[in-house]
Design a protein around this motif. Structure first.
Motif, PDB file in Angstrom:
ATOM      1  N   ALA A 137       0.840  -1.210   0.000  1.00 44.68           N
ATOM      2  CA  ALA A 137       0.000   0.000   0.000  1.00 44.68           C
ATOM      3  C   ALA A 137       0.872   1.256   0.000  1.00 44.68           C
ATOM      4  N   LEU A 138       1.995   1.211   0.708  1.00 44.40           N
ATOM      5  CA  LEU A 138       2.913   2.357   0.718  1.00 44.40           C
ATOM      6  C   LEU A 138       3.511   2.585  -0.670  1.00 44.40           C
ATOM      7  N   LEU A 139       3.818   1.500  -1.366  1.00 43.42           N
ATOM      8  CA  LEU A 139       4.341   1.617  -2.736  1.00 43.42           C
ATOM      9  C   LEU A 139       3.292   2.234  -3.664  1.00 43.42           C
ATOM     10  N   LYS A 140       2.042   1.846  -3.428  1.00 41.13           N
ATOM     11  CA  LYS A 140       0.925   2.408  -4.205  1.00 41.13           C
ATOM     12  C   LYS A 140       0.828   3.923  -3.952  1.00 41.13           C
ATOM     13  N   ALA A 141       0.990   4.277  -2.675  1.00 41.48           N
ATOM     14  CA  ALA A 141       0.920   5.694  -2.286  1.00 41.48           C
ATOM     15  C   ALA A 141       2.053   6.488  -2.947  1.00 41.48           C
ATOM     16  N   LYS A 142       3.214   5.856  -3.040  1.00 42.87           N
ATOM     17  CA  LYS A 142       4.360   6.521  -3.672  1.00 42.87           C
ATOM     18  C   LYS A 142       4.066   6.807  -5.149  1.00 42.87           C
ATOM     19  N   LYS A 143       3.418   5.827  -5.792  1.00 39.11           N
ATOM     20  CA  LYS A 143       3.034   6.024  -7.211  1.00 39.11           C
ATOM     21  C   LYS A 143       2.023   7.160  -7.356  1.00 39.11           C
ATOM     22  N   MET A 144       1.219   7.372  -6.303  1.00 42.48           N
ATOM     23  CA  MET A 144       0.229   8.462  -6.308  1.00 42.48           C
ATOM     24  C   MET A 144       0.905   9.821  -6.128  1.00 42.48           C
ATOM     25  N   GLY A 145       2.202   9.796  -5.742  1.00 41.85           N
ATOM     26  CA  GLY A 145       2.929  11.054  -5.563  1.00 41.85           C
ATOM     27  C   GLY A 145       3.322  11.366  -4.134  1.00 41.85           C
ATOM     28  N   ALA A 146       3.002  10.463  -3.205  1.00 50.65           N
ATOM     29  CA  ALA A 146       3.353  10.718  -1.803  1.00 50.65           C
ATOM     30  C   ALA A 146       4.838  10.490  -1.564  1.00 50.65           C
ATOM     31  N   GLN A 147       5.416  11.320  -0.710  1.00 49.95           N
ATOM     32  CA  GLN A 147       6.812  11.118  -0.294  1.00 49.95           C
ATOM     33  C   GLN A 147       6.905  10.812   1.202  1.00 49.95           C
ATOM     34  N   ILE A 148       5.780  11.018   1.886  1.00 50.55           N
ATOM     35  CA  ILE A 148       5.757  10.879   3.352  1.00 50.55           C
ATOM     36  C   ILE A 148       4.572  10.009   3.764  1.00 50.55           C
ATOM     37  N   CYS A 149       4.779   9.199   4.799  1.00 51.81           N
ATOM     38  CA  CYS A 149       3.643   8.568   5.473  1.00 51.81           C
ATOM     39  C   CYS A 149       3.697   9.049   6.923  1.00 51.81           C
ATOM     40  N   ALA A 150       2.598   9.634   7.392  1.00 53.06           N
ATOM     41  CA  ALA A 150       2.538  10.154   8.759  1.00 53.06           C
ATOM     42  C   ALA A 150       1.839   9.144   9.670  1.00 53.06           C
ATOM     43  N   PHE A 151       2.298   9.082  10.913  1.00 53.43           N
ATOM     44  CA  PHE A 151       1.762   8.144  11.900  1.00 53.43           C
ATOM     45  C   PHE A 151       1.376   8.904  13.172  1.00 53.43           C
ATOM     46  N   GLY A 152       0.395   8.361  13.893  1.00 53.15           N
ATOM     47  CA  GLY A 152      -0.074   9.001  15.129  1.00 53.15           C
ATOM     48  C   GLY A 152       0.565   8.460  16.392  1.00 53.15           C
ATOM     49  N   ASP A 153       1.660   7.697  16.259  1.00 56.63           N
ATOM     50  CA  ASP A 153       2.319   7.140  17.446  1.00 56.63           C
ATOM     51  C   ASP A 153       2.892   8.252  18.323  1.00 56.63           C
ATOM     52  N   ILE A 154       2.888   8.004  19.628  1.00 52.60           N
ATOM     53  CA  ILE A 154       3.347   9.041  20.561  1.00 52.60           C
ATOM     54  C   ILE A 154       4.703   8.700  21.173  1.00 52.60           C
ATOM     55  N   LYS A 158       7.265   2.792  16.475  1.00 57.50           N
ATOM     56  CA  LYS A 158       7.975   3.731  15.588  1.00 57.50           C
ATOM     57  C   LYS A 158       8.961   2.975  14.691  1.00 57.50           C
ATOM     58  N   LYS A 159       9.695   2.037  15.288  1.00 54.71           N
ATOM     59  CA  LYS A 159      10.679   1.243  14.548  1.00 54.71           C
ATOM     60  C   LYS A 159       9.994   0.485  13.406  1.00 54.71           C
ATOM     61  N   TRP A 160       8.847  -0.136  13.699  1.00 51.44           N
ATOM     62  CA  TRP A 160       8.082  -0.886  12.686  1.00 51.44           C
ATOM     63  C   TRP A 160       7.662   0.058  11.552  1.00 51.44           C
ATOM     64  N   ASP A 161       7.133   1.229  11.920  1.00 51.96           N
ATOM     65  CA  ASP A 161       6.671   2.207  10.923  1.00 51.96           C
ATOM     66  C   ASP A 161       7.817   2.637  10.003  1.00 51.96           C
ATOM     67  N   ILE A 162       8.963   2.946  10.605  1.00 53.99           N
ATOM     68  CA  ILE A 162      10.119   3.416   9.824  1.00 53.99           C
ATOM     69  C   ILE A 162      10.594   2.315   8.873  1.00 53.99           C
ATOM     70  N   GLU A 163      10.636   1.074   9.371  1.00 51.76           N
ATOM     71  CA  GLU A 163      11.080  -0.051   8.515  1.00 51.76           C
ATOM     72  C   GLU A 163      10.166  -0.223   7.308  1.00 51.76           C
ATOM     73  N   ARG A 164       8.843  -0.135   7.528  1.00 52.15           N
ATOM     74  CA  ARG A 164       7.908  -0.271   6.407  1.00 52.15           C
ATOM     75  C   ARG A 164       8.137   0.846   5.384  1.00 52.15           C
ATOM     76  N   CYS A 165       8.318   2.071   5.877  1.00 58.14           N
ATOM     77  CA  CYS A 165       8.506   3.209   4.977  1.00 58.14           C
ATOM     78  C   CYS A 165       9.816   3.110   4.204  1.00 58.14           C
ATOM     79  N   GLU A 166      10.868   2.664   4.896  1.00 53.67           N
ATOM     80  CA  GLU A 166      12.175   2.522   4.214  1.00 53.67           C
ATOM     81  C   GLU A 166      12.094   1.531   3.063  1.00 53.67           C
ATOM     82  N   LYS A 167      11.340   0.443   3.278  1.00 52.45           N
ATOM     83  CA  LYS A 167      11.181  -0.570   2.215  1.00 52.45           C
ATOM     84  C   LYS A 167      10.493   0.034   0.993  1.00 52.45           C
TER      85      LYS A 167
END
Length: 215
Positions: free
Chosen positions: A81-98, A104-113
């Motif tokens: 889904a993140l790859l799909k978002a990148k094709k849509m033009g997104a460069q960032i995925c924002a998260f609501g973690d505090i 946070k580590k999981w989120d960053i790993e998914r985004c890096e991939k």
């Protein structure tokens, strides 16, 4: 600066506040990325139906990017889904973690991939202050799920007000529910064109959690 982003969105207060902050900073939301349980019409964690998520998407005027997956394929499908978002033009995925480092580590790993930048608008801020900022910003949210080890099922369906936050704190539970004490469903606020209507089908108790069953 490319200001296009997607929001990892649960329908709850933290991801909504993170979305609100990103928009106020001038970022443009392309989609709400929401994970849905395969073969069950409910989102992961917050248990919100497809129909209600569609209503939220419509009211916010931000398209939904749904990830339908089983627990064993959650990671892989999220990355797709993140790859799909990148094709849509997104460069960032924002998260609501505090402040939970593993999340946070999981989120960053998914985004890096996927070659996206992970953004955390609420990171390391005071949990209680964030709840009050959410309420003071004019959002309305109902309590959708409670962990019965900490909180009473009587809180289900209540709007999260400052007095309800005090009630939650009095039990020793975290004001923000960041440890999983409770989950919310946001139904109105400054980003919404209209309030989200829903019907309650009652309370469901399973595995020590109480859920408000809404459609």
């Amino acid at each position: 600066m490319n200001n296009k982003f997607i929001m990892s969105f649960s329908g709850g207060k933290d991801s909504t506040l993170a979305l609100y902050r990103m928009i106020k900073k001038g970022y443009k939301p392309l989609a709400l990325l929401t994970t849905i349980k395969k073969d069950i019409d409910k989102s992961w964690t917050h248990g919100i139906t497809n129909k209600l998520l569609e209503k939220v998407s419509e009211s916010l005027e931000i398209p939904l990017l749904k990830v339908e997956c089983d627990v064993c394929e959650y990671e892989e499908e999220f990355e797709k889904a993140l790859l799909k978002a990148k094709k849509m033009g997104a460069q960032i995925c924002a998260f609501g973690d505090i402040d939970i480092q593993n999340h946070k580590k999981w989120d960053i790993e998914r985004c890096e991939k996927a070659g996206l930048k992970a953004e955390f608008p609420l990171w390391q801020e005071n949990r209680e202050s964030l709840v009050y900022e959410f309420i003071d910003s004019g959002f309305t949210t109902i309590i959708k799920t409670v962990n019965l080890k900490y909180l009473s099922k009587d809180l289900l369906g209540k709007k999260l007000t400052k007095s309800v936050v005090e009630e939650i704190k009095s039990t020793g539970a975290d004001a923000c529910g960041e440890n999983g004490e409770y989950h919310t469903f946001v139904i109105d606020g400054p980003l919404f064109k209209n309030s989200i209507d829903f019907k309650s089908k009652g309370i469901v108790i399973e595995n020590n959690y109480g859920h408000l069953d809404i459609i």
